[in-house]
Design a protein around this motif. Structure first.
Motif, PDB file in Angstrom:
ATOM      1  N   ASP A  28       4.107   8.322   5.877  1.00 12.68           N
ATOM      2  CA  ASP A  28       3.686   9.271   6.914  1.00 12.68           C
ATOM      3  C   ASP A  28       2.335   8.869   7.494  1.00 12.68           C
ATOM      4  O   ASP A  28       2.140   8.871   8.714  1.00 12.68           O
ATOM      5  CB  ASP A  28       3.563  10.679   6.322  1.00 12.68           C
ATOM      6  CG  ASP A  28       4.881  11.440   6.309  1.00 12.68           C
ATOM      7  OD1 ASP A  28       5.852  10.959   6.899  1.00 12.68           O
ATOM      8  OD2 ASP A  28       4.932  12.516   5.694  1.00 12.68           O
ATOM      9  N   ALA A  29       1.396   8.545   6.606  1.00 14.51           N
ATOM     10  CA  ALA A  29       0.038   8.226   7.044  1.00 14.51           C
ATOM     11  C   ALA A  29       0.017   6.983   7.932  1.00 14.51           C
ATOM     12  O   ALA A  29      -0.674   6.949   8.959  1.00 14.51           O
ATOM     13  CB  ALA A  29      -0.870   8.029   5.831  1.00 14.51           C
ATOM     14  N   TYR A  30       0.774   5.967   7.551  1.00 14.33           N
ATOM     15  CA  TYR A  30       0.818   4.737   8.341  1.00 14.33           C
ATOM     16  C   TYR A  30       1.624   4.920   9.632  1.00 14.33           C
ATOM     17  O   TYR A  30       1.478   4.133  10.570  1.00 14.33           O
ATOM     18  CB  TYR A  30       1.412   3.594   7.524  1.00 14.33           C
ATOM     19  CG  TYR A  30       0.387   2.882   6.659  1.00 14.33           C
ATOM     20  CD1 TYR A  30      -0.507   1.976   7.219  1.00 14.33           C
ATOM     21  CD2 TYR A  30       0.312   3.121   5.296  1.00 14.33           C
ATOM     22  CE1 TYR A  30      -1.448   1.322   6.444  1.00 14.33           C
ATOM     23  CE2 TYR A  30      -0.634   2.474   4.509  1.00 14.33           C
ATOM     24  CZ  TYR A  30      -1.506   1.570   5.088  1.00 14.33           C
ATOM     25  OH  TYR A  30      -2.447   0.933   4.317  1.00 14.33           O
ATOM     26  N   SER A  31       2.471   5.946   9.680  1.00  6.71           N
ATOM     27  CA  SER A  31       3.295   6.188  10.880  1.00  6.71           C
ATOM     28  C   SER A  31       2.596   7.076  11.901  1.00  6.71           C
ATOM     29  O   SER A  31       3.115   7.267  12.997  1.00  6.71           O
ATOM     30  CB  SER A  31       4.627   6.851  10.486  1.00  6.71           C
ATOM     31  OG  SER A  31       5.340   6.066   9.564  1.00  6.71           O
ATOM     32  N   LYS A  54      -3.084   2.291  15.354  1.00  5.83           N
ATOM     33  CA  LYS A  54      -2.200   3.454  15.290  1.00  5.83           C
ATOM     34  C   LYS A  54      -0.852   3.153  15.930  1.00  5.83           C
ATOM     35  O   LYS A  54       0.136   3.845  15.672  1.00  5.83           O
ATOM     36  CB  LYS A  54      -2.852   4.640  15.996  1.00  5.83           C
ATOM     37  CG  LYS A  54      -2.837   4.592  17.521  1.00  5.83           C
ATOM     38  CD  LYS A  54      -3.608   5.736  18.131  1.00  5.83           C
ATOM     39  CE  LYS A  54      -3.489   5.764  19.651  1.00  5.83           C
ATOM     40  NZ  LYS A  54      -2.195   6.274  20.112  1.00  5.83           N
ATOM     41  N   HIS A  55      -0.789   2.098  16.737  1.00  3.12           N
ATOM     42  CA  HIS A  55       0.464   1.753  17.404  1.00  3.12           C
ATOM     43  C   HIS A  55       1.472   1.101  16.470  1.00  3.12           C
ATOM     44  O   HIS A  55       2.549   0.703  16.909  1.00  3.12           O
ATOM     45  CB  HIS A  55       0.188   0.864  18.612  1.00  3.12           C
ATOM     46  CG  HIS A  55      -0.436   1.624  19.740  1.00  3.12           C
ATOM     47  ND1 HIS A  55      -1.774   1.954  19.741  1.00  3.12           N
ATOM     48  CD2 HIS A  55       0.078   2.150  20.884  1.00  3.12           C
ATOM     49  CE1 HIS A  55      -2.047   2.643  20.847  1.00  3.12           C
ATOM     50  NE2 HIS A  55      -0.950   2.771  21.552  1.00  3.12           N
ATOM     51  N   THR A  94      -5.917   9.765   4.965  1.00  3.41           N
ATOM     52  CA  THR A  94      -5.014   9.236   3.940  1.00  3.41           C
ATOM     53  C   THR A  94      -4.732   7.757   4.186  1.00  3.41           C
ATOM     54  O   THR A  94      -4.751   6.945   3.246  1.00  3.41           O
ATOM     55  CB  THR A  94      -3.693  10.037   3.928  1.00  3.41           C
ATOM     56  OG1 THR A  94      -3.978  11.422   3.695  1.00  3.41           O
ATOM     57  CG2 THR A  94      -2.766   9.531   2.841  1.00  3.41           C
ATOM     58  N   ARG A  95      -4.496   7.393   5.438  1.00  3.40           N
ATOM     59  CA  ARG A  95      -4.268   5.981   5.766  1.00  3.40           C
ATOM     60  C   ARG A  95      -5.523   5.143   5.496  1.00  3.40           C
ATOM     61  O   ARG A  95      -5.431   4.042   4.937  1.00  3.40           O
ATOM     62  CB  ARG A  95      -3.869   5.853   7.240  1.00  3.40           C
ATOM     63  CG  ARG A  95      -3.585   4.411   7.670  1.00  3.40           C
ATOM     64  CD  ARG A  95      -3.187   4.345   9.129  1.00  3.40           C
ATOM     65  NE  ARG A  95      -4.231   4.873   9.980  1.00  3.40           N
ATOM     66  CZ  ARG A  95      -4.018   5.471  11.155  1.00  3.40           C
ATOM     67  NH1 ARG A  95      -2.790   5.627  11.602  1.00  3.40           N
ATOM     68  NH2 ARG A  95      -5.010   5.917  11.872  1.00  3.40           N
ATOM     69  N   ASN A 120       0.822  -1.210   0.000  1.00  2.00           N
ATOM     70  CA  ASN A 120       0.000   0.000   0.000  1.00  2.00           C
ATOM     71  C   ASN A 120       0.857   1.263   0.000  1.00  2.00           C
ATOM     72  O   ASN A 120       0.536   2.241  -0.681  1.00  2.00           O
ATOM     73  CB  ASN A 120      -0.924   0.007   1.218  1.00  2.00           C
ATOM     74  CG  ASN A 120      -1.987  -1.073   1.161  1.00  2.00           C
ATOM     75  OD1 ASN A 120      -2.171  -1.725   0.133  1.00  2.00           O
ATOM     76  ND2 ASN A 120      -2.689  -1.280   2.262  1.00  2.00           N
ATOM     77  N   VAL A 121       1.942   1.249   0.776  1.00  2.00           N
ATOM     78  CA  VAL A 121       2.851   2.399   0.786  1.00  2.00           C
ATOM     79  C   VAL A 121       3.459   2.599  -0.600  1.00  2.00           C
ATOM     80  O   VAL A 121       3.578   3.732  -1.090  1.00  2.00           O
ATOM     81  CB  VAL A 121       3.952   2.204   1.844  1.00  2.00           C
ATOM     82  CG1 VAL A 121       5.058   3.250   1.686  1.00  2.00           C
ATOM     83  CG2 VAL A 121       3.360   2.271   3.246  1.00  2.00           C
ATOM     84  N   ASN A 122       3.798   1.502  -1.259  1.00  2.84           N
ATOM     85  CA  ASN A 122       4.419   1.586  -2.585  1.00  2.84           C
ATOM     86  C   ASN A 122       3.438   1.900  -3.704  1.00  2.84           C
ATOM     87  O   ASN A 122       3.837   2.005  -4.869  1.00  2.84           O
ATOM     88  CB  ASN A 122       5.161   0.285  -2.893  1.00  2.84           C
ATOM     89  CG  ASN A 122       6.452   0.164  -2.100  1.00  2.84           C
ATOM     90  OD1 ASN A 122       7.169   1.139  -1.905  1.00  2.84           O
ATOM     91  ND2 ASN A 122       6.744  -1.032  -1.603  1.00  2.84           N
TER      92      ASN A 122
END
Length: 439
Positions: free
Chosen positions: A305-308, A237-238, A337-338, A30-32
């Protein structure tokens, strides 16, 4: 009986690792989905950022009390889980406290140190739970946290309290069993542990059989809880526990206030202002889209960023637009966004490739009102403890609105027209640009 337990334990470990890796690969995919972005410069500074910001939590200490508690919970939970290595090996090999013969007196010191950290985790989690649910701290009680985000935060805090309590009860029962001759063969003598030794009075009245069953139940529930936490992490979120490190490494190094501009647009303005510099033929092809409308138009770093995002709300708490009652919340921008990236990922899982679902990040998740409220002051970027950049996403979505959909406030359109026709934001002839100096 021991063989059956070993087989069950091996199956538990294998299943937990398989499920975690499966979800981790989905998140990486998903990030990619985002555009390529080269972030390979200044490696020394990036490593420094990772150590200071992700490991040392430097930016958290702008607010010392929650920072100390967070550091205690974070460090405690991570360091305590070093003990998981012994538990896993004990489960596979059918042993009990495998490292004790090799470490001797150091073993009791380490377990005692882990228990102190466990106590700090317990205290920190109780305080954090109270801040969210009793004191109702503003940034932890905003409407974007209603529903799943609030339940997620509370579930993690309760889980950590349960896991630490199980650890302390397991060690306390173990200490009582060490003092019973009939259990000496299995429960080897150690020195008293710093915290659990004060709890032994709770268990001294139990029979050896009942106490051994209790100790084993605590052991199993603790390790099952750890593996359950491992597989809950990618949905929570963790996940920032893991992603804070790469996100800090790849964070923006430009000074606050400096933004990335689109070279193609800069050239168009340059050629308009200084036509003599325009090439005879434009060789570079125009980009397919200006700005971003959906997650695939953002960069992979935006999606990382969104996943972090920790959903801590420091960005929103620092946002002047949000302070004045406007709809914008930088935290919500990252959460949306996530959520959209996850939705696109599920679409791919079902269809083998992305099938148009009639939705986009812009409009369906993030509204025009939110985007226009941003003053681009960089307060959200400066406040984020793991170097997330909500402003980058906001700017790309606004560029798409203006340049692809010609959707801008009337005041902006007047300024754009003046720049295009008069080469200045003001509505007067270029010949009169210097008139203000007269008199």
């Amino acid at each position: 009986m021991h063989l059956i337990q070993q087989i069950l334990f091996i199956l538990l470990v294998g299943t937990a690792i398989f499920l975690f890796v499966k979800k981790a690969r989905e998140i990486a995919r998903n990030v990619n989905l985002g555009r390529d972005e080269d972030i390979s410069d200044n490696k020394d500074q990036r490593w420094k950022n990772m150590v200071l910001l992700a490991l040392g939590q430097k930016k958290m200490f702008k607010r010392p009390i929650p920072a100390f508690l967070h550091l205690a919970v974070y460090a405690g939970f991570i360091i305590i889980n070093i003990e998981i290595l012994e538990i896993i090996l004990d489960g596979i090999l059918g042993t009990h406290r495998l490292f004790l013969p090799f470490l001797g007196s150091l073993y009791s010191f380490l377990i005692g140190f882990f228990e102190v950290l466990a106590a700090l985790v317990l205290i920190g989690c109780v305080v954090f739970f109270a801040r969210r649910n009793i004191l109702h701290i503003r940034r932890l009680s905003m409407k974007e946290l209603n529903g799943w985000p609030k339940s997620d935060a509370n579930a993690i805090l309760i889980t950590e309290v349960v896991l630490m309590s199980l650890l302390l009860c397991m060690n306390s029962a173990d200490l009582v069993l060490q003092g019973r001759p009939e259990m000496a063969e299995h429960y080897h003598a150690t020195s008293s542990f710093l915290v659990s030794s004060h709890l032994t009075g709770l268990f001294t009245g139990m029979s050896s059989g009942s106490l051994m069953a209790f100790e084993r139940i605590c052991w199993w529930l603790h390790i099952i809880g750890i593996f359950a936490f491992l597989n809950y992490l990618p949905y929570s979120k963790h996940l920032h526990i893991v992603l804070a490190f790469p996100n800090a490494y790849y964070s923006k190094l430009m000074p606050n206030g400096e933004m990335k501009n689109m070279k193609e647009i800069q050239n168009e303005v340059l050629y308009m202002m200084e036509p003599d510099k325009a090439p005879a033929a434009i060789e570079a092809a125009a980009p397919m889209t200006f700005g971003a409308k959906d997650v695939k138009d953002l960069s992979w770093k935006n999606l990382l960023d969104a996943y972090s995002c920790t959903e801590c709300g420091r960005c929103t708490d620092s946002c002047p637009a949000n302070m004045t009652g406007k709809k914008l919340s930088p935290r919500k921008i990252m959460m949306d966004t996530r959520d959209r990236a996850e939705e696109v990922g599920k679409n791919i899982n079902v269809n083998g490739e992305f099938k148009d679902d009639g939705k986009t990040l812009l409009n369906d998740y993030i509204s025009i009102e939110e985007l226009r409220a941003c003053t681009t002051c960089q307060a959200c970027v400066d406040a984020c403890p793991v170097m997330i950049d909500p402003l980058s996403i906001i700017m790309q979505l606004r560029r798409n609105l203006v340049m692809e959909e010609s959707n801008a406030p009337q005041e902006w359109n007047m300024m754009f027209g003046n720049i295009e026709n008069n080469m200045a934001p003001w509505k007067f002839s270029p010949d009169d640009r210097d008139a203000w100096i007269n008199g």
